[in-house]
Design an enzyme around this catalytic site. Sequence first.
Site, PDB file in Angstrom:
ATOM      1  N   ASN A   1       0.841  -1.190   0.000  1.00  0.00           N
ATOM      2  CA  ASN A   1       0.000   0.000   0.000  1.00  0.00           C
ATOM      3  C   ASN A   1       0.879   1.243   0.000  1.00  0.00           C
ATOM      4  O   ASN A   1       1.919   1.295   0.654  1.00  0.00           O
ATOM      5  CB  ASN A   1      -0.998   0.003   1.173  1.00  0.00           C
ATOM      6  CG  ASN A   1      -0.367  -0.148   2.532  1.00  0.00           C
ATOM      7  OD1 ASN A   1       0.673  -0.787   2.693  1.00  0.00           O
ATOM      8  ND2 ASN A   1      -0.994   0.431   3.538  1.00  0.00           N
TER       9      ASN A   1
ATOM     10  N   GLU B   1       0.401   5.216   0.533  1.00  0.00           N
ATOM     11  CA  GLU B   1      -0.535   6.258   0.973  1.00  0.00           C
ATOM     12  C   GLU B   1      -0.116   7.635   0.464  1.00  0.00           C
ATOM     13  O   GLU B   1       0.976   7.800  -0.095  1.00  0.00           O
ATOM     14  CB  GLU B   1      -0.641   6.226   2.505  1.00  0.00           C
ATOM     15  CG  GLU B   1      -1.189   4.894   2.977  1.00  0.00           C
ATOM     16  CD  GLU B   1      -1.487   4.824   4.467  1.00  0.00           C
ATOM     17  OE1 GLU B   1      -1.014   5.693   5.236  1.00  0.00           O
ATOM     18  OE2 GLU B   1      -2.199   3.871   4.856  1.00  0.00           O
TER      19      GLU B   1
ATOM     20  N   GLU C   1      -3.038  -4.701  -3.036  1.00  0.00           N
ATOM     21  CA  GLU C   1      -3.557  -5.645  -4.042  1.00  0.00           C
ATOM     22  C   GLU C   1      -3.524  -5.043  -5.442  1.00  0.00           C
ATOM     23  O   GLU C   1      -3.121  -5.686  -6.407  1.00  0.00           O
ATOM     24  CB  GLU C   1      -5.007  -6.041  -3.718  1.00  0.00           C
ATOM     25  CG  GLU C   1      -5.179  -6.771  -2.410  1.00  0.00           C
ATOM     26  CD  GLU C   1      -5.422  -5.842  -1.225  1.00  0.00           C
ATOM     27  OE1 GLU C   1      -4.847  -4.740  -1.184  1.00  0.00           O
ATOM     28  OE2 GLU C   1      -6.184  -6.239  -0.326  1.00  0.00           O
TER      29      GLU C   1
ATOM     30  N   CYS D   1     -10.427  -4.744   0.012  1.00  0.00           N
ATOM     31  CA  CYS D   1     -11.553  -3.798  -0.061  1.00  0.00           C
ATOM     32  C   CYS D   1     -12.351  -4.036  -1.342  1.00  0.00           C
ATOM     33  O   CYS D   1     -11.909  -4.746  -2.263  1.00  0.00           O
ATOM     34  CB  CYS D   1     -11.048  -2.359   0.017  1.00  0.00           C
ATOM     35  SG  CYS D   1     -10.306  -1.764  -1.520  1.00  0.00           S
TER      36      CYS D   1
ATOM     37  N   CYS E   1     -10.558  -3.241  -4.661  1.00  0.00           N
ATOM     38  CA  CYS E   1      -9.568  -4.253  -5.070  1.00  0.00           C
ATOM     39  C   CYS E   1     -10.255  -5.515  -5.572  1.00  0.00           C
ATOM     40  O   CYS E   1      -9.798  -6.142  -6.539  1.00  0.00           O
ATOM     41  CB  CYS E   1      -8.627  -4.574  -3.911  1.00  0.00           C
ATOM     42  SG  CYS E   1      -7.470  -3.226  -3.599  1.00  0.00           S
TER      43      CYS E   1
HETATM   44  N1  THU Z   1      -5.221  -1.468   2.534  1.00  0.00           N
HETATM   45  C1  THU Z   1      -4.649  -2.291   1.606  1.00  0.00           C
HETATM   46  O1  THU Z   1      -3.612  -1.945   1.027  1.00  0.00           O
HETATM   47  N2  THU Z   1      -5.250  -3.470   1.346  1.00  0.00           N
HETATM   48  C2  THU Z   1      -6.234  -4.008   2.095  1.00  0.00           C
HETATM   49  O2  THU Z   1      -6.543  -5.167   1.930  1.00  0.00           O
HETATM   50  C3  THU Z   1      -6.931  -3.177   3.089  1.00  0.00           C
HETATM   51  C4  THU Z   1      -6.469  -1.777   3.201  1.00  0.00           C
HETATM   52  C5  THU Z   1      -4.510  -0.227   2.912  1.00  0.00           C
HETATM   53  C6  THU Z   1      -5.030   1.058   2.387  1.00  0.00           C
HETATM   54  C7  THU Z   1      -4.478   2.039   3.414  1.00  0.00           C
HETATM   55  O3  THU Z   1      -3.154   2.372   3.077  1.00  0.00           O
HETATM   56  C8  THU Z   1      -4.432   1.243   4.701  1.00  0.00           C
HETATM   57  O4  THU Z   1      -4.525  -0.111   4.323  1.00  0.00           O
HETATM   58  C9  THU Z   1      -5.530   1.586   5.669  1.00  0.00           C
HETATM   59  O5  THU Z   1      -6.761   1.578   5.057  1.00  0.00           O
END
Ligand code: THU
Length: 125
Positions: A41, A43, A54, A85, A88
């Site tokens: 991830n 941000e 994902e 989510c 994804c």
């Molecule tokens: N996030 C993911 O990368 N994948 C998931 O399966 C759930 C959420 C990330 C997005 C964000 O950077 C952090 O988790 C909190 O939501």
Amino acid sequence: MDKKILDTLKTYAKNSYSPYSKYKVVAMLFCGSGDVYMGVNVENASYSVTMCAERSALFSAVSNGERKFEGIIIYSPSKVMPYPCGACLQALSEFAGRDFMVTVANDREEISANFKEFFPRSFKL
Ligand code: THU
């Protein structure tokens, strides 16, 4: 899961750029070609611009010519399970075949199920 895979996931968790949520996620995508793509991830200060692990892995694989996928492992070194989510799941549904498997894991538990169980009715044109 396999120790080598878990070690790789833990190593990549360090690459997660998550200064806002402090929640690290790693995705490991297994392709029909035999290649494996990693994603984390990423941000952003403008929160909605954030990209999930994902989709990072999926877009990287597709950018490199992959179109067939066998499964994905999603891992977080956290107490919170990194269930994928809706965005994804929809992105993955574009490429997920009938046998596409999803494993979700943290340092406490691990669950595996067919993609259909996570996302039974995807939007398709
Ligand atoms: N996030 C993911 O990368 N994948 C998931 O399966 C759930 C959420 C990330 C997005 C964000 O950077 C952090 O988790 C909190 O939501």
